[in-house]
Design an enzyme around this catalytic site. Structure first.
Site, PDB file in Angstrom:
ATOM      1  CG  ASP A  11       7.269  12.343  10.636  1.00  0.00           C
ATOM      2  OD1 ASP A  11       7.812  13.283  10.015  1.00  0.00           O
ATOM      3  OD2 ASP A  11       7.309  11.163  10.242  1.00  0.00           O
TER       4      ASP A  11
ATOM      5  CB  SER B 188       9.283   2.222  10.047  1.00  0.00           C
ATOM      6  OG  SER B 188       7.956   2.568   9.754  1.00  0.00           O
ATOM      7  N   GLY B 189       9.488   0.883   6.735  1.00  0.00           N
ATOM      8  CA  GLY B 189       9.217  -0.316   5.950  1.00  0.00           C
ATOM      9  C   GLY B 189       7.944  -0.205   5.138  1.00  0.00           C
ATOM     10  CE  LYS B 190       8.888  -4.212   0.564  1.00  0.00           C
ATOM     11  NZ  LYS B 190       9.334  -5.574   0.412  1.00  0.00           N
TER      12      LYS B 190
ATOM     13  CE  LYS C 118       4.351   2.383  10.344  1.00  0.00           C
ATOM     14  NZ  LYS C 118       4.179   3.798  10.552  1.00  0.00           N
TER      15      LYS C 118
ATOM     16  CB  ILE D  30      -0.913   0.007   1.251  1.00  0.00           C
ATOM     17  CG1 ILE D  30      -1.932  -1.132   1.166  1.00  0.00           C
ATOM     18  CG2 ILE D  30      -1.618   1.327   1.406  1.00  0.00           C
ATOM     19  CD1 ILE D  30      -2.793  -1.263   2.405  1.00  0.00           C
ATOM     20  N   GLY D  31       1.959   1.173   0.689  1.00  0.00           N
ATOM     21  CA  GLY D  31       2.834   2.346   0.764  1.00  0.00           C
ATOM     22  C   GLY D  31       4.171   1.947   1.340  1.00  0.00           C
TER      23      GLY D  31
HETATM   24  N1  LIG Z   1      -4.013   3.019   6.543  1.00  0.00           N
HETATM   25  C1  LIG Z   1      -3.516   3.327   5.372  1.00  0.00           C
HETATM   26  N2  LIG Z   1      -4.316   3.417   4.289  1.00  0.00           N
HETATM   27  C2  LIG Z   1      -3.812   3.739   3.078  1.00  0.00           C
HETATM   28  N3  LIG Z   1      -2.505   4.008   2.862  1.00  0.00           N
HETATM   29  C3  LIG Z   1      -1.661   3.940   3.901  1.00  0.00           C
HETATM   30  C4  LIG Z   1      -2.120   3.604   5.210  1.00  0.00           C
HETATM   31  N4  LIG Z   1      -1.080   3.618   6.049  1.00  0.00           N
HETATM   32  C5  LIG Z   1      -0.021   3.967   5.316  1.00  0.00           C
HETATM   33  N5  LIG Z   1      -0.336   4.156   4.026  1.00  0.00           N
HETATM   34  C6  LIG Z   1       0.574   4.523   2.926  1.00  0.00           C
HETATM   35  O1  LIG Z   1       1.876   4.076   3.271  1.00  0.00           O
HETATM   36  C7  LIG Z   1       2.782   5.177   3.408  1.00  0.00           C
HETATM   37  C8  LIG Z   1       3.762   4.915   4.533  1.00  0.00           C
HETATM   38  O2  LIG Z   1       3.035   4.708   5.733  1.00  0.00           O
HETATM   39  P1  LIG Z   1       3.574   5.186   7.147  1.00  0.00           P
HETATM   40  O3  LIG Z   1       3.768   6.666   7.085  1.00  0.00           O
HETATM   41  O4  LIG Z   1       2.701   4.690   8.207  1.00  0.00           O
HETATM   42  O5  LIG Z   1       4.938   4.433   7.187  1.00  0.00           O
HETATM   43  P2  LIG Z   1       6.279   4.868   7.858  1.00  0.00           P
HETATM   44  O6  LIG Z   1       7.263   3.797   7.556  1.00  0.00           O
HETATM   45  O7  LIG Z   1       6.061   5.178   9.274  1.00  0.00           O
HETATM   46  O8  LIG Z   1       6.589   6.181   7.021  1.00  0.00           O
HETATM   47  P3  LIG Z   1       7.380   7.506   7.355  1.00  0.00           P
HETATM   48  O9  LIG Z   1       8.009   7.359   8.673  1.00  0.00           O
HETATM   49  O10 LIG Z   1       8.330   7.622   6.221  1.00  0.00           O
HETATM   50  O11 LIG Z   1       6.343   8.600   7.315  1.00  0.00           O
HETATM   51  C9  LIG Z   1       1.891   6.400   3.631  1.00  0.00           C
HETATM   52  O12 LIG Z   1       2.514   7.591   3.209  1.00  0.00           O
HETATM   53  C10 LIG Z   1       0.668   6.039   2.797  1.00  0.00           C
HETATM   54  O13 LIG Z   1       0.893   6.354   1.444  1.00  0.00           O
END
Ligand SMILES: Nc1ncnc2c1ncn2[C@@H]1O[C@H](COP(=O)(O)OP(=O)(O)OP(=O)(O)O)[C@@H](O)[C@H]1O
Length: 526
Positions: free
Chosen positions: A266, A155-157, A173, A150-151
């Site tokens: 953030d 911290s990963g996918k 997550k 999804i994204g």
């Molecule tokens: N619940 C969700 N529904 C739809 N898309 C999502 C959702 N959660 C995350 N994403 C997608 O995944 C991407 C990364 O998610 P998230 O920010 O939680 O990860 P992260 O690894 O903590 O990222 P970062 O620390 O770089 O902001 C988001 O920018 C979004 O595009």
């Protein structure tokens, strides 16, 4: 080395806790298959170990809202949870807790919630054990993990998963268990009842290949993140009305966090998720990776934020508090209203010395092309959010009372905003770190290269001002993501590696200059 920083946790203590976490074994006692690496077949249902929490372990924060009208999702999380993770939280002082906050504090996930509720909102103990409920059986018993990504974040996918009994789609997550990961889950859990915060469905603690992980199943937001949505329509500026609506919704979530003395740290467009793409879109705050609840009256120190959104006190290693979120909201508003960030490196790197200096001094502009149609009130709001002194910034409550957010009529923009050079600013190579300064004033536009400051001195307008005034766009936000990502990694709390460029092979202007000055640095042909 680009940055040095100190953690606001005791590093030894942190390491000790991390070791404990990583070395602890799975409660089921059996090695488990990693469903994210190999097959997604659930196989035989592993026996879950039901840990019976002590009464202290069962005390958790939640929200009044949660107790009043628990959604099916929240109820399921509370009722289905088999155990709790514990994080100590000092609540010894009443000082910073507003009545709203106190109302929000309640006990959920209790063996006897009603009884606990009746005890009142505040426990007698000064130090509470705060918990979030989680499952210990394998996630694959309840969800089918899809290969769909999804994204991708720092911290990963984030992967798609489907609830087995309903077929409903959710986002998953996966976090390697650590103090930081637990804090992320904990603070997200504490606030997830708010309608503008991404809801948590289930939390699992599973071990894969001897690595303990926390898995967070959250609601899937079909509209994706706001940055992708914004860029998918070519970063064409949003109207003030639309930005006001986004800030109203996300501001509500931020107010909720701040009232609980939690700083998100953030806030950025990537962390604002959208329920859809239409006019009735609901915006939700996600990713609590850097959220923190400072001890009472103690300011935070650990670096966080994405460079574009980082306030001066974060870059300057000064102590800071929730007001860093207000700066980030100002940056987000600015981007949505014009299509580029207020602070960026002229060379498209994540954080150049010039950019850092402009952030430190609060030097940015409202170039005519995009900003003349924006109301003076809204520009003033941004000015009040992008104040370099954190205590001068608008608070979230003040922001929520502005006409932009309340929807009161605002006088459409037509006044001309001029950038005036700060004395001492000069045109120079940007990466070398000479800085342009300009402040916005309501004035006639003078000739492009000569501007008279308030004391009548003729100043040269630096290159960057022309860059902005000529309407040249900053680099597309996503196009410099790799550099941003690296800078973020360096800045982020808990990150223990610093990226150092290889002096024998790296080649850029800064290196070339340093090589010219310091003969000890090996020369390479650029
Ligand atoms: N619940 C969700 N529904 C739809 N898309 C999502 C959702 N959660 C995350 N994403 C997608 O995944 C991407 C990364 O998610 P998230 O920010 O939680 O990860 P992260 O690894 O903590 O990222 P970062 O620390 O770089 O902001 C988001 O920018 C979004 O595009």
């Amino acid at each position: 080395m680009m940055f040095e920083y100190e953690e606001d946790e005791d590093p030894m203590e942190l390491q000790k806790q991390e070791e404990l976490t990583h070395h602890s074994t799975d409660h089921s006692g059996s090695p488990q298959e990693n469903p994210f690496r190999f097959s997604y077949d659930t196989g035989k249902r592993a026996a879950s170990m039901f840990v019976t929490p002590s009464s202290e372990d069962l005390i958790a924060y939640g929200t009044k809202h949660l107790l009043d009208s628990p959604t099916a999702v929240q109820r399921s999380l509370v009722l289905n949870a088999t155990t709790s993770l514990n994080i100590d939280c000092d609540l010894s002082s009443d000082e910073d807790l507003s009545p709203t906050t106190q109302r929000k504090i309640c006990f959920c996930a209790s063996q006897n919630p009603i009884e606990t509720q009746e005890q009142g909102l505040r426990p007698a103990k000064s130090t509470l054990t705060v918990s979030f409920p989680y499952h210990q059986h394998q996630i694959t018993e309840d969800y089918t993990i899809s290969a769909e990504i999804i994204g991708i974040g720092e911290s990963g996918k984030v992967m798609a998963c489907y609830k087995k009994d309903s077929g409903e789609k959710f986002a998953l997550k996966v976090l390697r268990d650590s103090v930081k990961a637990r804090r992320e889950v904990e603070l997200h859990w504490l606030t997830n009842a708010h309608e503008n915060v991404v809801s948590i469905l289930d939390i699992y603690e599973n071990t894969f290949d001897n690595v303990k992980c926390l898995l967070m199943v959250v609601e899937f937001l079909e509209g994706g993140d706001l940055l992708s949505q914004f860029e998918s329509q070519d970063s064409i500026p949003y109207t003030e009305k639309k930005v006001g609506e986004i800030i109203r919704q996300i501001g509500n979530a931020v107010m909720y966090l701040h009232d609980m003395n939690i700083a998100h740290r953030d806030i950025k467009l990537e962390n604002i998720l959208c329920s859809g793409t239409g006019d009735n879109c609901i915006y939700k705050l996600g990713d609590y990776g850097f959220a923190k609840r400072p001890e009472r009256n103690v300011l935070m120190e650990s670096p966080c934020c994405t460079p574009f959104y980082a306030p001066p006190e974060v870059l300057g290693r000064e102590r800071y508090d929730k007001s860093c979120d207000m700066w980030s909201l100002g940056v987000a508003m600015y981007i949505l209203l014009c299509g580029y960030p207020p602070f960026y490196s002229m060379k498209g790197v994540a954080l150049s010395p010039g950019m850092r200096s402009r952030i430190a001094n609060g030097y940015y502009a409202f170039p005519h092309e995009e900003w003349d149609c924006v109301s003076k009130d809204t520009k003033d709001d941004i000015r009040c959010l992008l104040r370099t002194n954190p205590s001068d910034r608008l608070t979230i409550h003040e922001l929520m009372a502005t006409p932009l957010v309340t929807g009161e009529p605002i006088i459409p923009g037509k006044q001309v905003t001029t950038a005036i050079a700060i004395p001492g600013a000069e045109e120079s190579d940007m990466e070398g770190g000479v800085f342009e300064g300009f402040i916005a004033e309501e004035e006639e536009i003078p000739e492009i290269n000569e501007i008279t400051d308030t004391v009548g001195e003729i100043l040269t307008v630096p290159k960057s001002v022309r860059f902005l005034r000529d309407g040249v766009k900053a680099p597309r936000l996503h196009s410099i993501q790799e550099e941003v990502g690296r800078a973020m990694e360096i800045m982020r709390m808990g990150h223990d590696q610093v990226y150092v460029k290889n002096p024998t092979s790296s080649c850029n202007n800064l290196f070339a200059r340093r090589r010219a000055i310091h003969l000890s640095i090996p020369r390479v042909h650029c």
